[in-house]
Structures are given as structure tokens and as C-alpha cells.
Design a protein around this motif. Structure first.
Motif, mmCIF file in Angstrom:
data_model
loop_
_atom_site.group_PDB
_atom_site.id
_atom_site.type_symbol
_atom_site.label_atom_id
_atom_site.label_comp_id
_atom_site.label_asym_id
_atom_site.label_seq_id
_atom_site.Cartn_x
_atom_site.Cartn_y
_atom_site.Cartn_z
ATOM 1 N N PHE A 21 -4.092 23.129 50.757
ATOM 2 C CA PHE A 21 -4.306 23.717 51.716
ATOM 3 C C PHE A 21 -5.629 23.454 52.816
ATOM 4 O O PHE A 21 -6.641 23.345 51.739
ATOM 5 N N ALA A 22 -5.554 23.765 53.865
ATOM 6 C CA ALA A 22 -6.899 23.562 54.458
ATOM 7 C C ALA A 22 -6.721 24.803 55.526
ATOM 8 O O ALA A 22 -5.893 25.186 55.841
ATOM 9 N N GLY A 23 -8.141 25.294 56.017
ATOM 10 C CA GLY A 23 -7.954 26.359 57.009
ATOM 11 C C GLY A 23 -8.856 26.017 58.101
ATOM 12 O O GLY A 23 -10.080 25.965 58.173
ATOM 13 N N ASN A 24 -8.062 25.470 59.184
ATOM 14 C CA ASN A 24 -8.818 25.067 60.394
ATOM 15 C C ASN A 24 -8.418 25.853 61.496
ATOM 16 O O ASN A 24 -7.369 26.586 61.661
ATOM 17 N N THR A 25 -9.389 26.074 62.511
ATOM 18 C CA THR A 25 -9.378 26.925 63.533
ATOM 19 C C THR A 25 -9.731 26.143 64.742
ATOM 20 O O THR A 25 -10.610 25.064 64.625
ATOM 21 N N ALA A 26 -9.482 26.534 66.055
ATOM 22 C CA ALA A 26 -9.867 25.809 67.162
ATOM 23 C C ALA A 26 -11.501 26.254 67.308
ATOM 24 O O ALA A 26 -12.023 27.211 66.828
ATOM 25 N N SER A 27 -12.269 25.342 67.865
ATOM 26 C CA SER A 27 -13.626 25.579 67.792
ATOM 27 C C SER A 27 -13.941 26.669 68.791
ATOM 28 O O SER A 27 -15.164 27.055 68.813
ATOM 29 N N THR A 28 -13.009 26.994 69.697
ATOM 30 C CA THR A 28 -13.523 28.038 70.486
ATOM 31 C C THR A 28 -13.097 29.565 69.894
ATOM 32 O O THR A 28 -13.520 30.456 70.467
ATOM 33 N N LEU A 29 -12.479 29.358 68.737
ATOM 34 C CA LEU A 29 -12.078 30.684 68.121
ATOM 35 C C LEU A 29 -13.306 31.031 66.918
ATOM 36 O O LEU A 29 -13.464 30.467 66.199
ATOM 37 N N PRO A 30 -13.871 32.119 67.283
ATOM 38 C CA PRO A 30 -14.940 32.510 66.541
ATOM 39 C C PRO A 30 -14.556 33.209 65.144
ATOM 40 O O PRO A 30 -15.130 34.290 64.736
ATOM 41 N N TRP A 31 -13.793 32.437 64.439
ATOM 42 C CA TRP A 31 -13.526 33.043 63.107
ATOM 43 C C TRP A 31 -13.584 32.014 62.027
ATOM 44 O O TRP A 31 -13.870 30.657 62.254
ATOM 45 N N SER A 32 -13.960 32.605 60.736
ATOM 46 C CA SER A 32 -13.644 31.552 59.660
ATOM 47 C C SER A 32 -12.432 31.915 59.072
ATOM 48 O O SER A 32 -11.893 33.081 58.711
ATOM 49 N N PHE A 33 -11.498 30.818 58.531
ATOM 50 C CA PHE A 33 -10.439 30.942 58.059
ATOM 51 C C PHE A 33 -10.296 29.991 56.769
ATOM 52 O O PHE A 33 -10.248 28.707 57.175
ATOM 53 N N ASN A 34 -10.160 30.519 55.757
ATOM 54 C CA ASN A 34 -10.114 29.624 54.499
ATOM 55 C C ASN A 34 -8.845 30.001 53.456
ATOM 56 O O ASN A 34 -8.519 31.314 53.583
ATOM 57 N N PRO A 35 -8.346 28.921 52.884
ATOM 58 C CA PRO A 35 -7.359 29.339 51.878
ATOM 59 C C PRO A 35 -8.223 30.065 50.498
ATOM 60 O O PRO A 35 -9.250 29.617 50.320
#
Length: 84
Positions: A21-35
Motif C-alpha cells: 500500500f501507498a498513501g498518495n494525495t494530490a499536491s493541492t490537498l493539504p492532507w497526510s494520508f498513510n497506510p
């Protein structure tokens, strides 16, 4: 969906597969998203859970939608996100 998940059964004597698994977000989304786990091991047809942690890095409410992709692309027909 849940009805599909209920019909799927692990392949008897099937090969053990490692799903990473990888957790990627769009560069414009101010989130951290991780498995919360790097990978799971399953037999084809087996239902497994994967957990992710999302953190909004702003003080404002932000809505996002989780999607997934599979590589190699030919394997994509064997994956189904049943709940988010």
C-alpha cells in the motif's frame, strides 16, 4: 459492495500474494494520508482489510474521496474496494 464480498471465496491451495500500500494525495490537498500497514498477504479471492490514517493539515474542513489503483494494470480486475 458487501454482497460481492460475501460471494468471493479464497482459492483452495492458492498462491500467497503480497499486496503493498501507498498513501498518495494530490499536491493541492493539504492532507497526510498513510497506510497503517505496509502490506498484507492474501490468497486470491480472500477478503482483507487495509487501514489508512488521514490527517487534515489545515484548520478548515476538507472533503476528499479515496480511490485506488493497481499495478500491473491487468491485476486491477481482481481488486474491489468494498467500503471506505
Amino acid at each position: 459492495d458487501e454482497k460481492t464480498a460475501e460471494k468471493v471465496k479464497p482459492v483452495e491451495d492458492g498462491r500467497l500474494l503480497r499486496i503493498t500500500f501507498a498513501g498518495n494525495t494530490a499536491s493541492t490537498l493539504p492532507w497526510s494520508f498513510n497506510p497503517l500497514q505496509r502490506s498484507v498477504r492474501v490468497v486470491a479471492g480472500e477478503t482483507a482489510l487495509a487501514f489508512f490514517r488521514a490527517k487534515n493539515k489545515t484548520t478548515k474542513a476538507v472533503t476528499g474521496v479515496a480511490t485506488y489503483n493497481v499495478y500491473p494494470p491487468q491485476a486491477g480486475i481482481y481488486f474491489n474496494k468494498i467500503q471506505c
